[in-house]
Enzyme design. Structure first.
Site, PDB file in Angstrom:
ATOM      1  N   HIS A  35      -5.018  -7.761   0.637  1.00  0.00           N
ATOM      2  CA  HIS A  35      -4.074  -6.631   0.549  1.00  0.00           C
ATOM      3  C   HIS A  35      -3.280  -6.533   1.859  1.00  0.00           C
ATOM      4  O   HIS A  35      -2.429  -5.579   1.909  1.00  0.00           O
ATOM      5  CB  HIS A  35      -5.214  -5.524   0.580  1.00  0.00           C
ATOM      6  CG  HIS A  35      -4.379  -3.973   0.248  1.00  0.00           C
ATOM      7  ND1 HIS A  35      -3.753  -3.800  -1.005  1.00  0.00           N
ATOM      8  CD2 HIS A  35      -4.465  -2.965   1.048  1.00  0.00           C
ATOM      9  CE1 HIS A  35      -3.360  -2.478  -0.823  1.00  0.00           C
ATOM     10  NE2 HIS A  35      -3.675  -1.961   0.146  1.00  0.00           N
ATOM     11  N   TYR A  62      -3.193  10.916   1.584  1.00  0.00           N
ATOM     12  CA  TYR A  62      -3.579  10.994   0.397  1.00  0.00           C
ATOM     13  C   TYR A  62      -3.414  12.486  -0.362  1.00  0.00           C
ATOM     14  O   TYR A  62      -3.251  12.557  -1.530  1.00  0.00           O
ATOM     15  CB  TYR A  62      -4.936  10.284   0.301  1.00  0.00           C
ATOM     16  CG  TYR A  62      -5.401   8.956   0.603  1.00  0.00           C
ATOM     17  CD1 TYR A  62      -5.303   8.095  -0.339  1.00  0.00           C
ATOM     18  CD2 TYR A  62      -5.132   8.363   1.845  1.00  0.00           C
ATOM     19  CE1 TYR A  62      -5.149   6.873  -0.121  1.00  0.00           C
ATOM     20  CE2 TYR A  62      -5.158   7.018   2.280  1.00  0.00           C
ATOM     21  CZ  TYR A  62      -5.288   6.344   1.078  1.00  0.00           C
ATOM     22  OH  TYR A  62      -5.404   4.709   1.177  1.00  0.00           O
ATOM     23  N   ASP A 113       0.894  -1.098  -0.120  1.00  0.00           N
ATOM     24  CA  ASP A 113       0.031  -0.132  -0.089  1.00  0.00           C
ATOM     25  C   ASP A 113       0.849   1.200   0.042  1.00  0.00           C
ATOM     26  O   ASP A 113       1.901   1.343  -0.714  1.00  0.00           O
ATOM     27  CB  ASP A 113      -1.064   0.004   1.287  1.00  0.00           C
ATOM     28  CG  ASP A 113      -1.909   1.140   1.022  1.00  0.00           C
ATOM     29  OD1 ASP A 113      -3.050   0.644   0.294  1.00  0.00           O
ATOM     30  OD2 ASP A 113      -1.909   2.040   1.602  1.00  0.00           O
TER      31      ASP A 113
END
Length: 413
Positions: free
Chosen positions: A390, A336, A203
């Site tokens: 994930h 982000y 990630d």
């Protein structure tokens, strides 16, 4: 609450000897987690949160977000079955430290092998994860294992918290993943004294890890990824390049198509309006639980919680509790907005000869065929696993341990 939470994390004596220069220059200290004082308020907030009596659409699956009955079950478990003191004790079984690097307080686990030839390895998490997602693999990696070729491999494992996550301080507004890579290289070389080391990333951790792999090519001498900072190729691109996918990869390809169609709304929200979601859920534990657990369940293997997975309700609640008890949800989502263009559309090769290893897990939300991974580094190993998603450190710890041990086959200091 965050400042109080951090003050509650007391110093302890650990068997790890701190280098005097590092202690002086980087304020390197042992660290113990002690957040029990925050638990009564957390439990009160969870207990006093009302949920709807029934779902608006009982037939809606998790593609519409976390299902009401799952959230209600997690809320009930949080109150009735989850024991933070037990989890905190398990977390404190590892050697924790903090260091001050470029004005940033960096929290990390440093677990050392008894083997004097152990390879230094830094493991980098993403969102909505933390150092917690690597706990099942740390101790096994410090133990010596023998490969099929007869080579003995073990690791000195370092697991930092990304800036703005749990016990690491929130970075300034213009902070990027390249800045994080720089201070993590300082952590490994100047603070801990390793001249060379290997890196693993998933990630956001993969974005930082790739920056390390590319920019610090004299110190980073091997890298392992389960995710890449390059947009996964579309099904059309894969077909146009005459790439044949295995049956496992076809499942992953479907997951990517589904994610692009209905799964990336959170990404747009956190990239463009981090304060909206961050402030809305700032003092709302059940809200954070809904937001985070929905992603964990959607991105992990559908068989999560069954062997070899340890990704059960307790793991989810521990992860969310860490966010809540350190008031780091808001600062975590800002990664982000600060790195809006982190995933590149053009594949470029890192200027390094260091070996690159890659593992593709069936239920991950990104697919990179071997041909694409070879474009970005010195690819020496490509594995495909039929279990996991994930969060492989929780979703399939044995497979991740085996793959990380493979680094030892190629690592040269």
């Amino acid at each position: 609450m965050r400042s109080l939470s951090l003050l509650a994390c007391l110093l302890v004596v650990t068997p790890f000897t701190i280098a005097s220069d590092a202690q002086k220059n980087f304020d390197l200290k042992p660290f113990k987690i002690d957040l029990t004082g925050e638990i009564p308020r957390l439990r009160s907030l969870v207990n006093n949160t009302r949920l709807p009596d029934k779902a608006l659409d009982p037939d809606a699956g998790q593609e519409k977000g976390i299902e009401l009955d799952i959230l209600r079950e997690l809320q009930s478990d949080w109150l009735k079955n989850f024991d933070w003191k037990v989890q905190q004790t398990e977390l404190n079984n590892f050697s924790h430290f903090t260091a001050l690097i470029e004005g940033q307080s960096v929290h990390f686990v440093h677990q050392k092998s008894e083997d004097p030839n152990a390879i230094p390895l830094i493991l980098l998490h993403g969102w909505p994860g933390s150092f917690h997602e690597f706990l099942p693999v740390i101790n096994p990696l410090t133990e010596s294992s023998t490969s099929a070729s007869g080579k003995t491999v073990s690791y000195n494992v370092v697991v930092p918290s990304l800036p703005g996550f749990v016990f690491s301080s929130a970075p300034p507004a213009n902070w990027t993943v390249d800045d994080t890579a720089r201070i993590f290289n300082t952590l490994m070389t100047d603070v801990l004294g390793y001249s060379t080391y290997a890196v693993h990333g998933t990630d956001w951790g993969s974005v930082v890890a790739y920056s390390l792999y590319s920019s610090f090519n004299t110190t980073v001498r091997a890298a392992h990824f389960v995710f890449l900072p390059f947009l996964p190729p579309s099904a059309e691109d894969i077909a146009a390049n005459n790439i044949t996918l295995s049956d496992i990869q076809k499942v992953t390809e479907h997951r990517v198509i589904e994610f692009n169609a209905i799964g990336n709304g959170y990404l747009i929200e956190q990239r463009t309006k981090p304060n909206d979601i961050g402030l809305a859920l700032y003092d709302n534990p059940v809200g954070q639980l809904a937001w985070i657990a929905g992603k964990i369940k959607l991105w992990s293997d559908p068989r999560a919680g069954t062997s070899p997975s340890v990704l059960d309700n307790t793991a989810i609640l521990t992860s969310v509790s860490l966010y809540c008890l350190t008031d780091s949800f808001l600062s975590s989502v800002w990664i982000y907005a600060q790195n809006a263009d982190a995933l590149k559309t053009v594949y470029t090769k890192a200027p390094t000869d260091a070996p690159l290893l890659f593992s593709q897990y069936e239920y991950n939300v990104g697919l990179w065929p071997e041909e694409y991974v070879a474009k970005v580094g010195n690819l020496v190993s490509y594995n495909v696993h039929d279990f996991g998603g994930h969060f492989p450190g929780l979703d399939n710890p044995p497979a991740l341990i085996d793959d990380l041990r493979d680094i030892g086959l190629y690592f040269e200091a």
